[in-house]
Motif scaffolding. Sequence first.
Motif, PDB file in Angstrom:
ATOM      1  N   ASN A   1       0.831  -1.192   0.000  1.00  0.00           N
ATOM      2  CA  ASN A   1       0.000   0.000   0.000  1.00  0.00           C
ATOM      3  C   ASN A   1       0.871   1.251   0.000  1.00  0.00           C
ATOM      4  O   ASN A   1       1.234   1.784   1.040  1.00  0.00           O
ATOM      5  N   ILE A   2       1.228   1.726  -1.186  1.00  0.00           N
ATOM      6  CA  ILE A   2       2.046   2.911  -1.308  1.00  0.00           C
ATOM      7  C   ILE A   2       1.209   4.052  -1.862  1.00  0.00           C
ATOM      8  O   ILE A   2       0.117   3.840  -2.391  1.00  0.00           O
ATOM      9  N   ASP A   3       1.726   5.262  -1.738  1.00  0.00           N
ATOM     10  CA  ASP A   3       1.038   6.436  -2.260  1.00  0.00           C
ATOM     11  C   ASP A   3       1.796   6.936  -3.483  1.00  0.00           C
ATOM     12  O   ASP A   3       2.790   7.654  -3.346  1.00  0.00           O
ATOM     13  N   PRO A   4       1.345   6.582  -4.692  1.00  0.00           N
ATOM     14  CA  PRO A   4       2.064   6.980  -5.908  1.00  0.00           C
ATOM     15  C   PRO A   4       2.145   8.491  -6.086  1.00  0.00           C
ATOM     16  O   PRO A   4       3.049   8.996  -6.751  1.00  0.00           O
ATOM     17  N   TRP A   5       1.186   9.207  -5.517  1.00  0.00           N
ATOM     18  CA  TRP A   5       1.145  10.653  -5.732  1.00  0.00           C
ATOM     19  C   TRP A   5       2.387  11.349  -5.187  1.00  0.00           C
ATOM     20  O   TRP A   5       2.775  12.412  -5.668  1.00  0.00           O
ATOM     21  N   ARG A   6       3.035  10.745  -4.234  1.00  0.00           N
ATOM     22  CA  ARG A   6       4.219  11.367  -3.654  1.00  0.00           C
ATOM     23  C   ARG A   6       5.368  11.419  -4.647  1.00  0.00           C
ATOM     24  O   ARG A   6       6.287  12.227  -4.519  1.00  0.00           O
ATOM     25  N   TRP A   7       5.322  10.536  -5.650  1.00  0.00           N
ATOM     26  CA  TRP A   7       6.385  10.482  -6.649  1.00  0.00           C
ATOM     27  C   TRP A   7       6.106  11.385  -7.848  1.00  0.00           C
ATOM     28  O   TRP A   7       6.974  11.520  -8.718  1.00  0.00           O
ATOM     29  N   CYS A   8       4.929  11.964  -7.920  1.00  0.00           N
ATOM     30  CA  CYS A   8       4.579  12.754  -9.121  1.00  0.00           C
ATOM     31  C   CYS A   8       3.891  14.072  -8.776  1.00  0.00           C
ATOM     32  O   CYS A   8       2.978  14.502  -9.474  1.00  0.00           O
ATOM     33  N   ASP A   9       4.294  14.665  -7.676  1.00  0.00           N
ATOM     34  CA  ASP A   9       3.845  16.014  -7.295  1.00  0.00           C
ATOM     35  C   ASP A   9       2.362  16.109  -6.979  1.00  0.00           C
ATOM     36  O   ASP A   9       1.780  17.201  -7.043  1.00  0.00           O
ATOM     37  N   GLY A  10       1.735  14.997  -6.671  1.00  0.00           N
ATOM     38  CA  GLY A  10       0.342  15.033  -6.237  1.00  0.00           C
ATOM     39  C   GLY A  10      -0.660  15.016  -7.373  1.00  0.00           C
ATOM     40  O   GLY A  10      -0.333  15.232  -8.544  1.00  0.00           O
ATOM     41  N   GLU A  11      -1.916  14.731  -7.018  1.00  0.00           N
ATOM     42  CA  GLU A  11      -2.997  14.723  -8.006  1.00  0.00           C
ATOM     43  C   GLU A  11      -3.237  16.129  -8.528  1.00  0.00           C
ATOM     44  O   GLU A  11      -3.094  17.112  -7.809  1.00  0.00           O
ATOM     45  N   LEU A  12      -3.601  16.224  -9.798  1.00  0.00           N
ATOM     46  CA  LEU A  12      -3.715  17.515 -10.458  1.00  0.00           C
ATOM     47  C   LEU A  12      -4.682  18.457  -9.750  1.00  0.00           C
ATOM     48  O   LEU A  12      -5.813  18.097  -9.427  1.00  0.00           O
ATOM     49  N   ASP A  13      -4.226  19.684  -9.547  1.00  0.00           N
ATOM     50  CA  ASP A  13      -5.056  20.781  -9.055  1.00  0.00           C
ATOM     51  C   ASP A  13      -5.153  21.803 -10.180  1.00  0.00           C
ATOM     52  O   ASP A  13      -4.210  22.564 -10.432  1.00  0.00           O
ATOM     53  N   LEU A  14      -6.283  21.805 -10.889  1.00  0.00           N
ATOM     54  CA  LEU A  14      -6.449  22.704 -12.035  1.00  0.00           C
ATOM     55  C   LEU A  14      -6.242  24.167 -11.657  1.00  0.00           C
ATOM     56  O   LEU A  14      -5.722  24.960 -12.447  1.00  0.00           O
ATOM     57  N   GLN A  15      -6.638  24.517 -10.446  1.00  0.00           N
ATOM     58  CA  GLN A  15      -6.541  25.916 -10.029  1.00  0.00           C
ATOM     59  C   GLN A  15      -5.093  26.372  -9.871  1.00  0.00           C
ATOM     60  O   GLN A  15      -4.814  27.576  -9.887  1.00  0.00           O
ATOM     61  N   SER A  16      -4.191  25.440  -9.706  1.00  0.00           N
ATOM     62  CA  SER A  16      -2.786  25.805  -9.498  1.00  0.00           C
ATOM     63  C   SER A  16      -2.033  26.033 -10.802  1.00  0.00           C
ATOM     64  O   SER A  16      -0.890  26.509 -10.792  1.00  0.00           O
ATOM     65  N   LEU A  17      -2.661  25.712 -11.940  1.00  0.00           N
ATOM     66  CA  LEU A  17      -1.995  25.892 -13.226  1.00  0.00           C
ATOM     67  C   LEU A  17      -1.906  27.370 -13.591  1.00  0.00           C
ATOM     68  O   LEU A  17      -2.780  28.165 -13.217  1.00  0.00           O
ATOM     69  N   PRO A  18      -0.866  27.765 -14.321  1.00  0.00           N
ATOM     70  CA  PRO A  18      -0.765  29.154 -14.782  1.00  0.00           C
ATOM     71  C   PRO A  18      -1.993  29.561 -15.582  1.00  0.00           C
ATOM     72  O   PRO A  18      -2.606  28.733 -16.274  1.00  0.00           O
ATOM     73  N   ALA A  19      -2.351  30.829 -15.524  1.00  0.00           N
ATOM     74  CA  ALA A  19      -3.584  31.315 -16.149  1.00  0.00           C
ATOM     75  C   ALA A  19      -3.586  31.133 -17.663  1.00  0.00           C
ATOM     76  O   ALA A  19      -4.654  30.988 -18.274  1.00  0.00           O
TER      77      ALA A  19
END
Length: 398
Positions: A2-20
């Motif tokens: 039971n590992i957390d893959p998101w730790r290896w790829c900067d987390g699940e996508l947050d659309l709001q964090s993308l450049p405008a």
Amino acid sequence: MNIDPWRWCDGELDLQSLPAWVDRSIIETIQQELAVLGPWLSLGRIRSVTFALSNSTATHFTCYRTESSRWLCPVPVGLIVRLDYLCRLLETYGSHQSIHMVDGFFHGFEDPEIAEKHAARPLPVIIRNIVDKDLRGKDFWTKMITVDSQFPTVDDKEVRAKLVDRVKYALLYFCMHEAAHVFRMHDELIPLASTTAQGRRGAEVDADVTAGRYLSLYCQELDLDWRRRPFTDDDISEKCWTYSYGVCLVLGSFDIERYPLANFSSDDYLHPTARLMITLSESLYGWSAIIGRDVAKDCCYEPSARGSNAYIHRMDAYWIDCGVSQFHRPTALYFPFIPWAPEELALSPFKEAAQTVPSLYTMYREAVLCRNAFEEIFEQHIGYGDRAKSNAGHYFFR
């Protein structure tokens, strides 16, 4: 387990964090496709794969095992952005005359001193920024602002939809290749090969073949939904052109530095040109099984060949525009996909040269033999558990 893959790829996508300035519509389109792709591929299987977008800006990705029979495949949002700009760049060369650039550097028979100079040439600036594997995180987004400023907005909705479709199929192929490693149980089969190196090489070819099969099935069952509504030959032709172009985007764009054929002689991967041949050959078999080979020749084989031709010719035109003598070839693909028997071809200007000169035929044959050896391991230890037996080599080696 039971590992957390998101730790290896900067987390699940947050659309709001993308450049405008990032086009969110293409990202949302890919999100919708990935939400369907995982359940569709996993249906009726012991193993399952879930796809989702991550905040990563990497050029590659893989599947992570989260439970005994479950995998998660985080797809980098940065890869979507890279492929989108690549498509937009090549579209500006869509009306250029089709040419084939003969390149001795590919075949490996240049004088070593000349070959060394060729290898040292930089990639054209825009391509270099788009495909740079080391460009990550904030540096990536900063560089992409510069890239974005060099492309006008695509206002034509029809043209934009076609570009998005090409990016979609490029990513679908990449995802299907990674999923094939899971579904074909490569983690269990590689150790059974005579050597680990042979096992890994065979597994990569097997994943390409399987991804080719998945592509045609995906078009038939999801994009064209052939069980519920009729579709025309033109519909099929458009899909074959588009996904062939998309496969080229992936195979041709992210391993450019090692372009000469000899650089892939002992790697996990065969040369991208050989990978293109074996992937698209398998996808066309999938069409022939549904609509018949005679019909498929016109509405599948030819458009698929034209799609790969379009990618290579546009890359060559871009290379000429930048300066052939100053820059490295901007794609790792040399020959386009040709779905006919090699004895009917005369693609290589070095056809009459020594037997040691690499050719389209020898590259494809190596890919088929490599895959067949791996298929024997699969048959002995697992059997035919993946929907249908592969028919790699169906066209070229009857």
